[in-house]
Design a protein around this motif. Structure first.
Motif, short mmCIF file in Angstrom:
data_model
loop_
_atom_site.label_atom_id
_atom_site.label_comp_id
_atom_site.label_asym_id
_atom_site.label_seq_id
_atom_site.Cartn_x
_atom_site.Cartn_y
_atom_site.Cartn_z
N GLU A 1 -7.73 3.36 8.42
CA GLU A 1 -8.74 3.62 7.39
C GLU A 1 -8.17 3.27 6.03
OE1 GLU A 1 -11.21 7.46 5.58
OE2 GLU A 1 -9.99 7.68 7.39
N LEU A 2 -9.01 2.75 5.15
CA LEU A 2 -8.65 2.48 3.75
C LEU A 2 -9.68 3.14 2.86
CD1 LEU A 2 -7.70 -1.32 3.86
CD2 LEU A 2 -6.12 0.57 3.55
N ARG A 3 -9.30 3.49 1.64
CA ARG A 3 -10.22 4.04 0.65
C ARG A 3 -10.07 3.26 -0.66
NH1 ARG A 3 -11.45 9.60 1.89
NH2 ARG A 3 -11.34 9.82 4.16
N LEU A 4 -11.20 3.02 -1.32
CA LEU A 4 -11.21 2.37 -2.63
C LEU A 4 -11.50 3.43 -3.69
CD1 LEU A 4 -13.41 -0.74 -1.72
CD2 LEU A 4 -10.96 -0.40 -1.37
N THR A 5 -10.94 3.27 -4.88
CA THR A 5 -11.08 4.28 -5.91
C THR A 5 -11.90 3.76 -7.10
OG1 THR A 5 -9.27 3.84 -7.49
CG2 THR A 5 -8.67 4.77 -5.36
N PRO A 6 -12.43 4.67 -7.91
CA PRO A 6 -13.16 4.24 -9.11
C PRO A 6 -12.26 3.64 -10.19
CG PRO A 6 -13.88 6.42 -8.43
CD PRO A 6 -12.65 6.10 -7.65
N ASN A 7 -10.96 3.60 -9.95
CA ASN A 7 -10.04 2.96 -10.89
C ASN A 7 -9.58 1.61 -10.40
OD1 ASN A 7 -9.73 5.96 -11.66
ND2 ASN A 7 -8.70 4.88 -13.31
N GLN A 8 -10.33 1.02 -9.46
CA GLN A 8 -10.01 -0.31 -8.92
C GLN A 8 -8.72 -0.31 -8.12
OE1 GLN A 8 -10.03 -2.66 -12.58
NE2 GLN A 8 -12.21 -3.08 -12.35
N ASN A 9 -8.37 0.84 -7.54
CA ASN A 9 -7.15 0.95 -6.75
C ASN A 9 -7.47 1.17 -5.28
OD1 ASN A 9 -5.41 0.63 -8.99
ND2 ASN A 9 -5.67 2.78 -9.53
N LEU A 10 -6.41 1.37 -4.47
CA LEU A 10 -6.54 1.40 -3.01
C LEU A 10 -5.73 2.57 -2.46
CD1 LEU A 10 -7.52 -0.29 -0.49
CD2 LEU A 10 -5.30 -1.44 -0.60
N LEU A 11 -6.31 3.29 -1.51
CA LEU A 11 -5.59 4.37 -0.82
C LEU A 11 -5.40 4.01 0.65
CD1 LEU A 11 -7.37 7.69 -1.92
CD2 LEU A 11 -5.65 6.39 -3.16
N VAL A 12 -4.21 4.35 1.16
CA VAL A 12 -3.97 4.32 2.60
C VAL A 12 -3.75 5.77 3.03
CG1 VAL A 12 -2.50 3.51 4.47
CG2 VAL A 12 -2.92 2.04 2.49
N PRO A 13 -4.74 6.37 3.71
CA PRO A 13 -4.61 7.79 4.09
C PRO A 13 -3.96 7.99 5.45
CG PRO A 13 -6.84 7.04 4.50
CD PRO A 13 -6.07 5.85 3.98
N HIS A 14 -3.69 9.27 5.75
CA HIS A 14 -3.25 9.72 7.07
C HIS A 14 -1.88 9.17 7.46
CE1 HIS A 14 -7.42 10.84 7.21
NE2 HIS A 14 -7.85 9.61 7.35
N VAL A 15 -0.98 9.07 6.51
CA VAL A 15 0.38 8.60 6.79
C VAL A 15 1.26 9.81 7.08
CG1 VAL A 15 2.37 7.31 5.92
CG2 VAL A 15 0.04 6.61 5.28
N ALA A 16 1.93 9.79 8.22
CA ALA A 16 2.83 10.89 8.56
C ALA A 16 4.05 10.87 7.65
CB ALA A 16 3.27 10.77 10.02
N GLU A 17 4.60 12.03 7.39
CA GLU A 17 5.76 12.10 6.50
C GLU A 17 6.90 11.24 7.02
OE1 GLU A 17 8.40 15.50 4.14
OE2 GLU A 17 7.16 16.06 5.86
N SER A 18 7.03 11.19 8.34
CA SER A 18 8.11 10.41 8.93
C SER A 18 7.92 8.91 8.75
CB SER A 18 8.22 10.73 10.43
OG SER A 18 6.99 10.45 11.09
N ASP A 19 6.70 8.47 8.41
CA ASP A 19 6.42 7.04 8.25
C ASP A 19 6.38 6.61 6.78
OD1 ASP A 19 6.21 6.49 10.95
OD2 ASP A 19 4.08 7.00 11.01
N LEU A 20 6.50 7.56 5.87
CA LEU A 20 6.37 7.22 4.45
C LEU A 20 7.41 6.20 4.00
CD1 LEU A 20 5.53 10.64 2.75
CD2 LEU A 20 4.09 8.59 2.82
N GLU A 21 8.65 6.40 4.39
CA GLU A 21 9.71 5.51 3.92
C GLU A 21 9.50 4.09 4.43
OE1 GLU A 21 14.60 5.08 3.95
OE2 GLU A 21 13.65 6.91 4.74
N ALA A 22 9.12 3.98 5.69
CA ALA A 22 8.90 2.65 6.25
C ALA A 22 7.72 1.96 5.58
CB ALA A 22 8.65 2.76 7.76
N GLN B 1 -2.12 15.65 2.16
CA GLN B 1 -3.48 15.93 2.60
C GLN B 1 -3.59 17.38 3.07
OE1 GLN B 1 -4.20 11.39 4.33
NE2 GLN B 1 -4.49 13.12 5.68
N ASP B 2 -4.80 17.78 3.39
CA ASP B 2 -5.01 19.15 3.86
C ASP B 2 -4.46 19.37 5.27
OD1 ASP B 2 -6.84 17.63 5.22
OD2 ASP B 2 -8.59 18.87 4.73
N ASP B 3 -4.15 18.28 5.99
CA ASP B 3 -3.61 18.43 7.35
C ASP B 3 -2.10 18.22 7.41
OD1 ASP B 3 -3.38 15.73 6.90
OD2 ASP B 3 -4.63 15.09 8.59
N GLY B 4 -1.45 18.13 6.24
CA GLY B 4 0.00 17.97 6.21
C GLY B 4 0.47 16.53 6.18
#
Length: 820
Positions: free
Chosen positions: A612-633, A577-580
């Motif tokens: 927060e969740l986001r829905l996409t025009p491709n029928q998919n799902l985004l989970v935003p604002h995940v810290a890099e340290s939490d990605l693996e978990a 994201q734009d905030d890292g």
């Protein structure tokens, strides 16, 4: 002047009389040549005798143009004509009715069942007959001797003992119709083999609608081919006082009543919830089901149950909202026992929801009795279903990474909210001629697909000011069209006003009757960009008052510099994201998941993100604002094994509509079939190591021609059809290849009515052929443009191997793609 005999004949009759009549095939030239025709038949394609210049394309051509086409085919005004086409012959009937209207003197016959019926009893030829020059005179006969009537005669018929017949579908008739008109879908006259029902059965059907030989009958519809077929059949049955109307009836059909008030409809649902579905329909009539779309309720084909569509502007949801949606699906979107109960769907079970290509959420099996409770839960968290369906401004789509994507100029979420609120519950714009689809994006990758929306806003800059370029008149379905650039620069605070002005122009000038051709794109196509812009300016002048009652001071500015640099098909994967921090795009194959799983993602959004969740025009799902340290978990959560940020290429690229499971328009089942195919093809690709070469293979499947799954913009687009041959009738698809919005191209429909069971193997052959023969950096679109259609059809059928394409060797003759 007496009219010629007009009747319906069998293939047997044609076989016995073929040498004494002129046989006319109205299919397109490729079908006529490649798939074969009645021996000796000449080809007069329907597109040549349907006027393409009108918003309601398909009306009568000019007499001179019609005469020229028939003369070129060697047809004389005194010839006896037998016409045929596909699927029961409505276009062939159109040729005959045009001939009647323009004074043809010879007798006219429609081949019962068309080419399919002939194929059952006679041979086909691919040889074109020699044509002799002819002279054909066509002219409009005097009004008192013409079957074509004007508006005044329709009005007179309404007020007399005549019967006015609406030949559109029941759903179209229920939405709006001429006062007192009875409904008779032309397909009601056919049996399951697409041939006329027995005479006695037809007469009983007609009499039940008040259509009897002693009454004058006036036909109208939205596509002239439909009323043409009914006209021929009535003449065949001996009805000798039949007329038809083709003009505009918009001012009769533009409803300005509480019936189309979204808030009033919502109140009606609450009032009848305790009494149930049957009471609602009994008191308010069947047509209330069409109006309820404005409240987000779509009556599914299983009577008494609704699809509920939840509006999610820009695809943005709080975890609390997502948890409510998931809970509603889990509790209320459940099939009754007589429809399978918990095992009603062999793959998805029960209690599921669907993510859509417009960033909505929809669920099925909703009962009227439960809707007030659902709405109460929704209102408590700021959700709504109002105008998620119906002929209003639909859910506004946007880049699902709006406000967090590093590659954007404007965070458009305020504009999405403004447009949504401007029309929410608005009675004036609750009954537009057709739905109005709007997209707004501030990113540089056109994630909201402006080209296929009625109105699309993409980022632009002018004199150092950030704003938007505007595109109008895009769409898919049967008449796909890329949106036109209006050549305007729009400030962010002007977006809502321009959408309102567009809705006003559409309301005042769009057709309320011609539902096959009444999307905004047909108006843009007929008028052209310059006139459409002028009409917008007029709407935005002092003559047009907005909700506040004040006149607009909107001034048009010439276009600025467009900032759209690319096109991104999806947001699957892990993206900074734009905030890292990161957003994680998860593939939801065919857009369907259990309500309980959706609620689980709401929990994960709070645990790993900002709720927060986001829905996409491709029928998919985004989970935003995940810290890099939490990605693996987060990536280790078990639910991501099913909804992965790193899926196989087919799971990532598959998109489907609802299909025949719930939709009355669906010809084929889509969701279960497509997810099975995607998994099967991913395994095949992994075994061959192809998954490393393809991030996504975009396979879109629509259950019918309405294109809800957007097959025209896929690598491989499929739309439902029916295949028939001498031994069977089975589900099939038309196959299109090479769609790409980034390249500005829709698919080329290279093969028709391909039996569904052959598709997975055909897709494998296509991928192998593409990999073997593509040039460096050549896209699927460029490759399909380069490879001749007959070779592509050969690959699909198996007649041409991947290695033959790779070596450039061409087959000696075009391959017919009919797998029997």
């Amino acid at each position: 002047m007496g009219r010629p005999d007009l009747s319906v004949v069998s293939p047997c009759w044609l076989s016995e009389n073929r040498e004494t009549v002129t046989v006319v095939d109205v299919r397109d030239p490729r079908a006529y040549t490649d798939r074969g025709h009645v021996p000796g038949a000449v080809n007069v394609p329907a597109e040549r005798f349907r006027d393409p210049s009108s918003v309601a394309a398909g009306k009568l051509p000019e007499p001179e143009a019609f005469a020229e086409e028939l003369a070129a085919a060697g047809i004389d005004p005194d010839d006896t004509i037998v016409a045929y086409g596909d699927e029961g012959g409505p276009l062939a009937a159109r040729l005959l009715l045009t001939a009647v209207t323009y004074g043809h003197r010879g007798d006219l016959f429609l081949l019962d069942g068309g080419i399919d019926a002939w194929r059952d009893s006679g041979s086909l030829s691919t040889e074109k007959p020699p044509l002799e020059s002819a002279t054909y005179d066509a002219d409009r006969p005097p009004a008192d001797d013409s079957p074509l009537v004007d508006r005044e005669e329709v009005e007179a018929a309404v007020d007399s003992e005549s019967v006015v017949v609406d030949t559109r579908t029941r759903a179209e008739h229920d939405q709006s119709h001429v006062p007192s008109a009875v409904q008779l879908d032309w397909e009601d006259l056919l049996d399951e083999d697409r041939r006329l029902k027995p005479r006695a059965e037809l007469e009983d059907l007609l009499e039940s609608r008040g259509i009897t030989p002693d009454r004058r009958t006036v036909l109208y519809c939205n596509t002239a081919r439909r009323l043409s077929h009914t006209y021929v059949v009535l003449n065949h049955l001996g009805y000798d006082d039949v007329a038809y109307y083709e003009g505009s009836l918009t001012d009769w059909l533009r409803a300005d009543s509480p019936d189309w008030d979204p808030l009033e409809l919502q109140a009606q649902v609450r009032a009848y919830a305790d009494r149930g579905f049957d009471a609602l329909v009994a008191d308010l009539g069947e047509d209330v089901l069409g109006r309820l779309k404005l409240a987000g309720l779509y009556h599914q084909k299983q009577r008494g149950f609704f699809m509920l569509r939840t509006k999610v502007p820009g695809g943005e949801l709080t975890a609390e909202q997502a948890r409510v949606i998931g809970g509603v699906a889990d509790e209320f979107a459940r099939a009754p026992d007589d429809h399978g109960g918990e095992s009603q769907n062999p793959i998805f079970g029960d209690g599921y929801l669907d993510l859509t290509t417009r960033q909505d959420v929809q669920m099925h099996w909703i009962r009227l009795e439960d809707i007030p409770e659902i709405w109460d839960r929704y209102e408590a968290v700021g959700l709504t279903t109002l105008q998620a369906c119906g002929n209003s401004v639909r859910n506004v789509v946007s880049c699902p990474a709006a406000g967090i994507d590093a590659n954007e100029t404007i965070d458009v979420r305020p504009q999405v909210t403004d447009v949504t609120q401007r029309f929410l519950g608005d009675r004036v714009y609750g009954n537009l001629p057709r739905k109005l689809k709007v997209s707004i994006t501030g990113c540089h990758e056109n994630c909201a697909r402006a080209q296929i929306n009625d109105l699309g806003f993409t980022p632009a800059v002018k004199d150092g000011r950030d704003g938007f370029a505007v595109h109008v008149g895009g769409g898919l379905s049967d008449g796909p069209r890329m949106a036109s650039d209006l050549e305007l620069f729009v400030e962010p605070d002007q977006v809502s006003e321009l959408v309102a002005a567009t809705a006003e122009v559409f309301k005042n000038h769009g057709s309320y009757l011609d539902t096959a051709v009444n999307r905004l794109r047909y108006l843009v196509e007929e008028w052209g960009v310059e006139r459409f812009r002028e009409e917008l300016e007029r709407a935005l002048s002092s003559e047009f008052e907005f909700e506040s009652g004040s006149a607009s001071d909107f001034e048009f500015e010439p276009a600025g510099e467009s900032l759209t640099t690319d096109y991104r098909g999806d947001h699957v994967g892990v993206h900074e994201q734009d905030d890292g921090r990161f957003y994680v795009g998860l593939a939801v194959p065919v857009g369907r998941m259990a309500g309980s799983e959706f609620a689980t993602f709401a929990d994960h959004a709070e645990t790993y993100g900002d709720g927060e969740l986001r829905l996409t025009p491709n029928q998919n799902l985004l989970v935003p604002h995940v810290a890099e340290s939490d990605l693996e978990a987060f990536r280790s959560e078990s639910i991501l094994e099913r909804y992965s940020p790193d899926p196989g290429p087919f799971t990532r690229g598959v998109v489907t509509c609802t299909g025949s499971e719930f939709c009355s328009y669906g010809v084929i089942e889509t969701k279960n079939r497509a997810i099975r195919w995607a998994r099967q093809l991913d395994e095949w690709a992994a075994d061959r190591g192809l998954d490393e070469d393809h991030d996504a293979i975009r396979l879109h499947m629509s259950g019918c021609s309405a294109s809800c799954a957007q097959p025209q913009i896929a690598d491989i687009g499929l739309r439902g059809e029916v295949y028939r041959d001498d031994s069977r009738t089975t589900e099939a698809v038309d196959v299109g290849l090479g769609g790409d919005l980034g390249a500005g191209e829709f698919v080329d429909w290279v093969a028709g009515k391909v039996p569904l069971e052959t598709i997975p193997a055909a897709v494998e052959r296509l991928v192998l052929a593409y990999d073997a023969s593509r040039r460096p950096d050549e896209s699927v679109t460029d490759w399909t443009d380069r490879i001749p259609d007959h070779e592509l059809r050969g690959i699909l059928s198996g007649a041409t191997g991947p290695e033959e394409v790779a070596t450039g060797r061409e087959t000696e003759t075009e391959t017919e793609l009919e797998v029997r």
